[in-house]
Scaffold this motif. Structure first.
Motif, PDB file in Angstrom:
ATOM      1  N   PRO A  12       0.864  -1.185   0.000  1.00 13.84           N
ATOM      2  CA  PRO A  12       0.000   0.000   0.000  1.00 13.84           C
ATOM      3  C   PRO A  12       0.898   1.233   0.000  1.00 13.84           C
ATOM      4  N   ILE A  13       0.376   2.350  -0.458  1.00 14.75           N
ATOM      5  CA  ILE A  13       1.143   3.588  -0.265  1.00 14.75           C
ATOM      6  C   ILE A  13       0.655   4.162   1.056  1.00 14.75           C
ATOM      7  N   TYR A  14       1.613   4.492   1.933  1.00 15.42           N
ATOM      8  CA  TYR A  14       1.274   4.848   3.307  1.00 15.42           C
ATOM      9  C   TYR A  14       0.991   6.343   3.443  1.00 15.42           C
ATOM     10  N   TYR A  15       0.128   6.680   4.417  1.00 12.65           N
ATOM     11  CA  TYR A  15      -0.150   8.091   4.693  1.00 12.65           C
ATOM     12  C   TYR A  15       1.025   8.705   5.448  1.00 12.65           C
ATOM     13  N   PRO A  16       1.633   9.766   4.938  1.00 13.42           N
ATOM     14  CA  PRO A  16       2.704  10.398   5.717  1.00 13.42           C
ATOM     15  C   PRO A  16       2.132  11.414   6.705  1.00 13.42           C
ATOM     16  N   TYR A  26       6.474  -4.001   8.430  1.00 12.49           N
ATOM     17  CA  TYR A  26       6.089  -5.402   8.225  1.00 12.49           C
ATOM     18  C   TYR A  26       5.704  -5.652   6.761  1.00 12.49           C
ATOM     19  N   THR A  27       4.795  -4.839   6.232  1.00  9.84           N
ATOM     20  CA  THR A  27       4.358  -5.020   4.843  1.00  9.84           C
ATOM     21  C   THR A  27       5.528  -4.801   3.881  1.00  9.84           C
ATOM     22  N   THR A  28       6.311  -3.766   4.150  1.00  5.57           N
ATOM     23  CA  THR A  28       7.382  -3.405   3.222  1.00  5.57           C
ATOM     24  C   THR A  28       8.474  -4.478   3.207  1.00  5.57           C
ATOM     25  N   THR A  51       3.996   6.812  -0.993  1.00  2.41           N
ATOM     26  CA  THR A  51       3.206   7.513   0.022  1.00  2.41           C
ATOM     27  C   THR A  51       1.947   8.153  -0.581  1.00  2.41           C
ATOM     28  N   ASP A  52       0.900   8.141   0.231  1.00  2.84           N
ATOM     29  CA  ASP A  52      -0.441   8.581  -0.148  1.00  2.84           C
ATOM     30  C   ASP A  52      -0.637   9.939   0.521  1.00  2.84           C
ATOM     31  N   GLU A  53      -0.455  11.023  -0.225  1.00  2.64           N
ATOM     32  CA  GLU A  53      -0.160  12.295   0.419  1.00  2.64           C
ATOM     33  C   GLU A  53      -1.303  13.299   0.486  1.00  2.64           C
ATOM     34  N   VAL A 261      -1.559  -6.011   1.107  1.00  2.00           N
ATOM     35  CA  VAL A 261      -2.287  -4.983   1.864  1.00  2.00           C
ATOM     36  C   VAL A 261      -2.554  -5.505   3.268  1.00  2.00           C
ATOM     37  N   GLY A 262      -2.695  -4.592   4.228  1.00  2.00           N
ATOM     38  CA  GLY A 262      -3.171  -4.988   5.548  1.00  2.00           C
ATOM     39  C   GLY A 262      -4.655  -5.312   5.412  1.00  2.00           C
ATOM     40  N   LYS A 263      -5.165  -6.143   6.321  1.00  2.00           N
ATOM     41  CA  LYS A 263      -6.541  -6.637   6.143  1.00  2.00           C
ATOM     42  C   LYS A 263      -7.597  -5.533   6.206  1.00  2.00           C
ATOM     43  N   GLU A 264      -7.255  -4.379   6.829  1.00  2.00           N
ATOM     44  CA  GLU A 264      -8.272  -3.322   6.957  1.00  2.00           C
ATOM     45  C   GLU A 264      -8.542  -2.622   5.628  1.00  2.00           C
ATOM     46  N   ILE A 265      -7.662  -2.776   4.639  1.00  3.07           N
ATOM     47  CA  ILE A 265      -7.911  -2.101   3.360  1.00  3.07           C
ATOM     48  C   ILE A 265      -8.096  -3.096   2.210  1.00  3.07           C
ATOM     49  N   TRP A 293      -2.529  -8.072  11.321  1.00  3.55           N
ATOM     50  CA  TRP A 293      -1.997  -6.885  12.002  1.00  3.55           C
ATOM     51  C   TRP A 293      -0.953  -7.257  13.029  1.00  3.55           C
ATOM     52  N   LEU A 294       0.016  -6.380  13.144  1.00  7.51           N
ATOM     53  CA  LEU A 294       0.922  -6.440  14.282  1.00  7.51           C
ATOM     54  C   LEU A 294       0.193  -5.717  15.397  1.00  7.51           C
ATOM     55  N   LEU A 295       0.003  -6.413  16.488  1.00  4.44           N
ATOM     56  CA  LEU A 295      -0.693  -5.813  17.616  1.00  4.44           C
ATOM     57  C   LEU A 295       0.344  -5.381  18.642  1.00  4.44           C
ATOM     58  N   LYS A 300      -4.427  -3.069  17.762  1.00  6.66           N
ATOM     59  CA  LYS A 300      -3.725  -2.803  16.511  1.00  6.66           C
ATOM     60  C   LYS A 300      -2.796  -1.595  16.690  1.00  6.66           C
ATOM     61  N   MET A 301      -1.535  -1.804  16.292  1.00  6.92           N
ATOM     62  CA  MET A 301      -0.597  -0.702  16.345  1.00  6.92           C
ATOM     63  C   MET A 301      -1.064   0.332  15.320  1.00  6.92           C
ATOM     64  N   SER A 302      -1.225   1.550  15.714  1.00 10.46           N
ATOM     65  CA  SER A 302      -1.613   2.506  14.683  1.00 10.46           C
ATOM     66  C   SER A 302      -1.227   3.923  15.066  1.00 10.46           C
TER      67      SER A 302
HETATM   68  O1  ME8 Z   1      -4.232   2.779   4.547  1.00 12.47           O
HETATM   69  N1  ME8 Z   1       0.096  -4.231  11.354  1.00 12.47           N
HETATM   70  O2  ME8 Z   1      -2.261   4.001   4.591  1.00 12.47           O
HETATM   71  P1  ME8 Z   1      -1.729   3.703   6.070  1.00 12.47           P
HETATM   72  C1  ME8 Z   1       0.350  -4.605  10.092  1.00 12.47           C
HETATM   73  N2  ME8 Z   1      -2.919   5.214   2.382  1.00 12.47           N
HETATM   74  N3  ME8 Z   1       0.395  -3.757   9.046  1.00 12.47           N
HETATM   75  C2  ME8 Z   1       0.209  -2.461   9.318  1.00 12.47           C
HETATM   76  C3  ME8 Z   1      -0.035  -1.984  10.619  1.00 12.47           C
HETATM   77  C4  ME8 Z   1      -0.088  -2.936  11.664  1.00 12.47           C
HETATM   78  N4  ME8 Z   1      -0.305  -2.586  12.923  1.00 12.47           N
HETATM   79  N5  ME8 Z   1      -0.179  -0.651  10.554  1.00 12.47           N
HETATM   80  C5  ME8 Z   1      -0.017  -0.290   9.260  1.00 12.47           C
HETATM   81  C6  ME8 Z   1      -3.450   3.559   4.057  1.00 12.47           C
HETATM   82  N6  ME8 Z   1       0.230  -1.382   8.507  1.00 12.47           N
HETATM   83  C7  ME8 Z   1      -3.699   4.080   2.648  1.00 12.47           C
HETATM   84  C8  ME8 Z   1      -3.427   2.961   1.671  1.00 12.47           C
HETATM   85  S1  ME8 Z   1      -3.181   2.011  -0.809  1.00 12.47           S
HETATM   86  C9  ME8 Z   1      -3.697   2.424  -2.309  1.00 12.47           C
HETATM   87  C10 ME8 Z   1      -3.664   3.310   0.235  1.00 12.47           C
HETATM   88  C11 ME8 Z   1       0.477  -1.402   7.062  1.00 12.47           C
HETATM   89  O3  ME8 Z   1      -0.581   4.641   6.301  1.00 12.47           O
HETATM   90  C12 ME8 Z   1      -0.504  -2.314   6.330  1.00 12.47           C
HETATM   91  O4  ME8 Z   1       0.011  -2.636   5.085  1.00 12.47           O
HETATM   92  O5  ME8 Z   1      -2.838   3.713   7.041  1.00 12.47           O
HETATM   93  C13 ME8 Z   1      -1.694  -1.398   6.173  1.00 12.47           C
HETATM   94  O6  ME8 Z   1      -2.613  -1.824   5.190  1.00 12.47           O
HETATM   95  C14 ME8 Z   1      -1.016  -0.105   5.781  1.00 12.47           C
HETATM   96  O7  ME8 Z   1       0.211  -0.103   6.564  1.00 12.47           O
HETATM   97  C15 ME8 Z   1      -1.865   1.103   6.086  1.00 12.47           C
HETATM   98  O8  ME8 Z   1      -1.094   2.255   5.939  1.00 12.47           O
END
Ligand code: ME8
Length: 651
Positions: A12-16, A26-28, A51-53, A261-265, A293-295, A300-302
């Motif tokens: 996935p492209i991650y939110y900065p 983990y995903t990367t 990155t999803d900006e 992708v992580g399961k939430e998306i 998810w890595l907890l 869920k780590m977030s």
């Molecule tokens: O969802 N455990 O970006 P995001 C495992 N921009 N994987 C995890 C994780 C966790 N605790 N936390 C994050 C977005 N990830 C969108 C995606 S794609 C077109 C757009 C990883 O910054 C995992 O791959 O929230 C998850 O799906 C992604 O980071 C979410 O990153």
């Protein structure tokens, strides 16, 4: 010439919006490992991350800091790229949704959908969580108004929007998923998608917004910006130059082989994304794999919850390979798993220091001692040798089979089975006994040759998972030539050249003292600049706040059940608080002004809905705003900083 096989893998492209943590790592790491494995086995690979900006969350974070969104994002993106370099991630391209090459593609796609009649203009009304960039229906909301994901208040949004007619493609997609069982992995996710979303009927998707500006402008209707998913998902093809007139990369790599992708998306990737692609007349990715998810602390780590662990302190202490190994080995890909520093240290000690490290050092030490530091010439193989050789020869295919279904942990378990076999082979053949008898020299040479050659297989196969480790092993078993490090070189046992010199090196992975490391890691967490910034970023502003802001604060009176000093800290106290039926752990920086024993039984005022933060390794769930003074038991107001920075006491 046979055509080169290609392989395209994406993350996935991650939110900065904040710093990346080990969930993103983990995903990367998983994607990097697949790409490296495919490269090793002869594929021409393309690995994309980025990155999803855009979006309201980033717009708001930037505003809070008083900077433009791009200025806010740039350092985070740079830090992310540095982090991937530190983790030995070798991507082919890093796409940013603010890249001009991406913006143009998204504008073109949007226009095309509109002209094809897939998109229409209407009005949207619903509850929106800006933190999670998600709309929720009334029945999904928690306690009437709270986001079911992050627990923050949602806001009512009513605005003109464009919508994508998802239900136009619904039957086609149901059919596709049913006829392509490998498309969504693990398969249970496919059933979930069919049952929960597709069969009940798809809602049309809101694809533009007018209430914020930080997004890609719809060029034929400039009041609108493209709303997250069309923008984000298009990255997987904009990076390949889709729609630019140069279709070399699209021809070569599309459709993607695996999208992680992580399961939430997963929903966005197996419903909206296929529909977008189909509407563009493009084939679908061969596989979308939703991992778990890595907890952290069983949650869920977030970034939005603040309960995160970062890779930097871990890599600084143990190296990237140790963390990569742990992430790939500890939990089956697809399932959730709890991250703890303790399980990390235990894995490093048992698998890396003991099993692998000991095998390498025993083998090279014995070749130095008994064979003058040169790879010996093997003699006749006995049954005990043949059994091990057969197991080693079978290893590459076993690893490849597991990698085809992305079972990293099982692939590594096969490699570690061989490492275990080798260690048992040493115990069974007892080279130190053979070494005492000159008549057994040929037998000794054979045993040591078999061990060194088995280690060559192990080292070659480890590269995708632990890229820096093989080079540390090769020298210790006399391998220098690139041709002895390839997948093809594993077609036969016995390529290791007798006579090659051995270099003695230090331990691959030194054994760690659990208690000492746990303490050091928790100290590191507290001093980790990212973590500190994270904590201060969520500290309330010192300027004026609106009534709306105030209403978000959940202030409670709590009773102190226990209170003690945090070890090795001058300023911090750890509280166990009772809020009626609930218990909370809170860390507060007031040790300078309070004696912990005297606080037990008194009341404090608690900001109870502050996102949890980790302070000196303790997850602190809230902030104490006021506590009874030691002398006269009247309530004293505490400064906010005192809680966060292990600093000043009472105002
Ligand atoms: O969802 N455990 O970006 P995001 C495992 N921009 N994987 C995890 C994780 C966790 N605790 N936390 C994050 C977005 N990830 C969108 C995606 S794609 C077109 C757009 C990883 O910054 C995992 O791959 O929230 C998850 O799906 C992604 O980071 C979410 O990153």
């Amino acid at each position: 010439m046979p055509e080169t096989k290609t392989f395209y893998v994406t993350t996935p492209i991650y939110y900065p919006s904040g710093h990346m943590h080990i969930g993103h790592t983990y995903t990367t790491v998983a994607a990097d490992t697949i790409a490296r494995f495919k490269k090793l086995t002869g594929y021409d690979t393309f690995f994309l991350t980025g990155t999803d900006e855009h979006g309201q969350k980033i717009e708001r974070r930037a505003k809070e800091k008083g900077v433009q969104p791009k200025q806010y994002i740039d350092p985070i993106v740079e830090e992310t790229q540095d982090m991937w370099a530190m983790m030995e991630i070798e991507y082919n391209d890093f796409i940013r949704t603010t890249d001009e090459r991406h913006v143009r593609v998204v504008q073109d796609i949007f226009k095309r959908f509109y002209e094809q009649g897939d998109i229409y203009k209407s009005e949207y009304e619903g509850q929106y969580c800006a933190e999670c960039e998600a709309f929720w229906t009334p029945s999904q909301l928690k306690d009437g108004n709270l986001c079911p994901d992050c627990g923050r208040p949602t806001e009512l949004v009513r605005e003109e929007s464009y919508f994508f007619k998802m239900n136009k493609y619904q039957d086609w997609l149901i059919d596709y998923i049913e006829n392509n069982p490998g498309f969504i992995q693990p398969e249970s996710r496919a059933n979930e998608m069919l049952q929960n979303f597709l069969r009940p009927g798809l809602q049309d998707l809101c694809v533009s917004r007018t209430s914020f500006k930080w997004g890609i402008q719809v060029d034929f209707d400039p009041k609108h910006v493209v709303y997250v998913w069309i923008d984000a998902l298009a990255n997987y093809i904009s990076a390949l130059g889709y729609g630019t007139g140069d279709d070399t990369l699209m021809q070569k790599y599309w459709p993607a082989d695996v999208q992680l992708v992580g399961k939430e998306i997963v929903r966005f990737h197996v419903i909206y994304w296929p529909i977008m692609l189909h509407a563009l007349g493009l084939p679908l990715p061969k596989k979308v794999f939703a991992h778990g998810w890595l907890l952290f602390g069983n949650d869920k780590m977030s970034k939005s919850k603040g309960n995160v662990a970062y890779p930097q302190p871990i890599v600084r202490r143990y190296g990237a390979d140790a963390l990569r190994y742990y992430l790939l080995r500890e939990m089956p890909f697809g399932a959730d798993g709890n991250y703890t520093n303790e399980s990390l240290i235990t894995r490093i000690n048992s698998d890396l220091a003991n099993d692998l490290g000991n095998l390498v050092s025993r083998t090279s030490a014995m070749i130095i001692k008994y064979c003058g530091g040169k790879v010996p010439v093997p003699g006749e193989y006995f049954d005990v040798d043949k059994t091990l050789i057969q197991a080693v020869e079978a290893l590459p295919v076993q690893v490849e089979t597991e990698m085809d279904s992305l079972q990293f942990s099982r692939a590594l378990a096969h490699i570690w089975r061989i490492i275990g076999d080798c260690n048992r082979y040493i115990d069974a053949t007892q080279p130190w006994v053979l070494g005492k008898n000159p008549d057994e020299k040929e037998r000794l040479d054979t045993v040591l040759y078999v061990l060194a050659e088995a280690l060559r297989f192990v080292a070659v196969l480890l590269w995708p998972y632990m890229p820096a480790t093989p080079d540390k092993i090769y020298g210790q078993i006399g391998i220098r030539e690139a041709q002895d490090k390839t997948w093809d070189s594993l077609a036969q046992f016995g390529r290791l050249t007798p006579g090659a010199g051995i270099e003695r090196k230090g331990a691959l992975f030194p054994r760690l003292e659990l208690d000492k490391e746990l303490e050091a890691l928790s100290e590191d967490d507290a001093t980790e600049p990212n973590a500190q910034e994270e904590a201060s970023a969520i500290a309330p502003d010192k300027g004026l706040i609106s009534m709306d802001d105030f209403e978000k604060l959940d202030l409670r009176v709590a009773r102190v059940e226990q209170c003690e000093k945090v070890p090795k800290s001058e300023k911090l106290l750890k509280f166990t608080l009772s809020l009626g039926t609930q218990k909370r752990t809170v860390v507060s920086g007031i040790a300078g002004s309070y004696e912990p024993e005297k606080l037990v039984g008194t009341q404090v005022v608690l900001l109870s809905n502050l996102a949890p933060r980790k302070i000196k390794g303790i997850i602190s769930e809230g902030m104490i705003l006021s506590a009874a003074s030691n002398d006269d038991k009247t309530l004293k107001l505490l400064t906010v900083e005192s809680d966060i920075e292990d600093g000043a006491g009472i105002s």
